[in-house]
Design a protein around this motif. Structure first.
Motif, mmCIF file in Angstrom:
data_model
loop_
_atom_site.group_PDB
_atom_site.id
_atom_site.type_symbol
_atom_site.label_atom_id
_atom_site.label_comp_id
_atom_site.label_asym_id
_atom_site.label_seq_id
_atom_site.Cartn_x
_atom_site.Cartn_y
_atom_site.Cartn_z
ATOM 1 N N THR A 1 -2.969 -1.259 -5.921
ATOM 2 C CA THR A 1 -1.546 -0.954 -5.852
ATOM 3 C C THR A 1 -0.706 -2.137 -6.304
ATOM 4 O O THR A 1 -1.069 -3.291 -6.083
ATOM 5 C CB THR A 1 -1.161 -0.542 -4.406
ATOM 6 N N ASP B 1 1.361 3.456 -0.091
ATOM 7 C CA ASP B 1 1.842 4.751 -0.551
ATOM 8 C C ASP B 1 1.210 5.888 0.255
ATOM 9 O O ASP B 1 -0.018 5.946 0.430
ATOM 10 C CB ASP B 1 1.526 4.921 -2.037
ATOM 11 N N HIS C 1 -0.129 3.212 -8.352
ATOM 12 C CA HIS C 1 -1.088 3.340 -7.263
ATOM 13 C C HIS C 1 -2.312 4.091 -7.768
ATOM 14 O O HIS C 1 -2.192 5.184 -8.320
ATOM 15 C CB HIS C 1 -0.461 4.072 -6.076
ATOM 16 N N SER D 1 5.855 1.654 -3.044
ATOM 17 C CA SER D 1 5.331 2.979 -2.710
ATOM 18 C C SER D 1 6.414 4.013 -2.999
ATOM 19 O O SER D 1 7.591 3.671 -3.188
ATOM 20 C CB SER D 1 4.956 3.038 -1.225
#
Length: 451
Positions: free
Chosen positions: A349, A207, A401, A353
């Motif tokens: 994560t 991300d 995230h 993303s």
């Protein structure tokens, strides 16, 4: 045809050992060959020693925080040889555990290199040959260095655990998680760290907002990060290695480390001669059941270059046994795999993303960044990030995230919710645990943007 073994596994890493053990427990006659050390990349030269070095490197900040909290602290310097000795003893212990797993489950093991002689035959370096109904290739990957003058003098992540002494200065080339983790580790241990990455931002594929924060925090903590910069050549000189960069600068570093990618271990394995198709990076091409182009030959883990993570290799090994040994076809599920990057701060994560999710339809982005209580009280400027990517129509959480201390621990639990298909409203209905950093995950009410 009567085979010597039902299954012959080549490679004694996490995936290979798990497949061998479970297959033997299911009644199969199993053998395994490993030319190096049992435990593979993860245990011997990857996750385990790296994480122990992460722990060691975090103590300077913890000591500084302790003083901010009123403690009188008398700390000496870091004793690398003492730590390294204890580290290697722990790796020896874990290797013995892996050997014990095989012997207790009646897996015959061979401490030597093995290769395919044909679709059903394995040949050892000693010249011995064994026939097997199925062959499982689990030989992992190996760091590669770029083809530039002087590259032979540089270290890779394999050698970093065996240094006689910590250098005063080190150049790390690369922008992936291995490069970034070791930049943070060595910086924490007192090494003057410079990092070159040819791309516009580190941690490509993750991300964008999260990797931007990590880059900022790394620079703030003392890592001399140069983006859009690569190495042209290096040469041994008095006091270390003279490095010429693409930006025209030259400098001498005590040590240079390449973390510029890994390649599957398939060279001189007899795979292509046996008819096994390899990809352009040398990876064994497999289907959803880890079967190669040769029906009797299967492959799991990094040698297939799918998702190169230890728990994934283990899952692939389990699915292989379920499919081939137990006769219950089980494809490998590579969707929504939670993972952590042990930079400082850590990143956890799972899912898509923001950039990836935008390609799949309308989304809402919920995000907050703040100074956590513990570090703020200590006077540190560190920031953390909590971020959810939500599908606008289905309301499912597509990605989570986290950039924060302990993000790896947090994302394991968030990963369960994302894998189950939890919606933003499921998160909203969950009462916050206060005071914690992670409570922000369930208290973000208004999207910061839509796309």
């Amino acid at each position: 045809m009567d085979f010597d073994y039902d299954l012959f596994v080549i490679g004694g890493g996490s995936g290979g050992v798990r497949a061998a053990r479970v297959a033997a427990q299911a009644g199969a006659r199993v053998a395994l060959a490993e030319e190096s050390r049992y435990g593979g990349t993860c245990v011997i030269r990857g996750c385990v020693p790296k994480k122990l070095m992460v722990f060691a490197s975090e103590y300077p900040a913890a000591i500084a925080d302790a003083q901010s909290y009123g403690w009188t602290v008398h700390a000496g310097g870091f004793d690398w040889p003492a730590f390294r000795t204890k580290l290697h003893a722990e790796l020896d212990r874990l290797e013995d555990v892996y050997r014990g797993i095989l012997s207790r489950n009646a897996v015959e093991s061979f401490d030597t290199r093995a290769r395919l002689a044909d679709a059903h035959t394995v040949e050892l370096a000693s010249g011995q040959r064994f026939s097997a109904r199925h062959i499982l290739v689990a030989t992992g990957g190996w760091p590669v260095k770029p083809d530039i003058p002087g590259a032979e003098h540089a270290l890779t992540s394999n050698e970093i655990f065996h240094l006689d002494a910590l250098p005063k200065s080190m150049l790390i080339i690369g922008g992936g998680y291995i490069a970034c983790e070791f930049a943070c580790i060595l910086n924490g241990l007192g090494v003057e760290v410079t990092q070159f990455y040819r791309g516009a931002q580190i941690l490509r594929g993750f991300d964008g907002e999260a990797r931007g924060l990590i880059a900022d925090e790394m620079i703030q903590s003392g890592v001399n990060l140069h983006l859009g910069t690569n190495i042209v050549e290096m040469e041994e000189t008095e006091g270390g290695f003279r490095v010429k960069a693409t930006n025209g600068t030259e400098r001498v570093f005590d040590k240079v480390m390449f973390a510029t990618g890994r390649a599957p271990n398939t060279a001189d394995m007899g795979l292509e001669e046996a008819g096994v198709a390899l990809g352009r990076n040398g990876e064994v091409e497999v289907d959803a059941y880890s079967q190669s182009s040769v029906p009797s030959v299967f492959a799991i883990g990094d040698v297939t270059d799918r998702v190169n993570l230890t728990p994934v290799a283990i899952r692939e090994g389990m699915a292989f046994v379920e499919t081939v040994i137990k006769g219950n076809p089980t494809p490998v599920d590579h969707v929504n795999i939670p993972t952590a990057i042990f930079t400082q701060p850590e990143m956890g994560t799972v899912g898509m993303s923001e950039e990836e999710a935008r390609e799949h339809g309308p989304i809402e982005v919920y995000c907050t960044s703040f100074k956590p209580m513990q570090q703020s009280f200590a006077g540190r400027p560190d920031r953390v990030l909590m971020k959810l990517i939500v599908a606008a129509e289905s309301r499912r959480v597509l990605g989570c995230h986290i950039v924060a201390p302990g993000a790896g621990e947090l994302i394991q639990l968030a990963g369960v919710a994302v894998k189950m298909g939890a919606t933003k409203e499921d998160f909203d209905r969950t009462v916050a645990v206060h005071p914690t950093m992670s409570e922000e995950i369930v208290t973000m009410n208004t999207p910061v943007r839509t796309a």
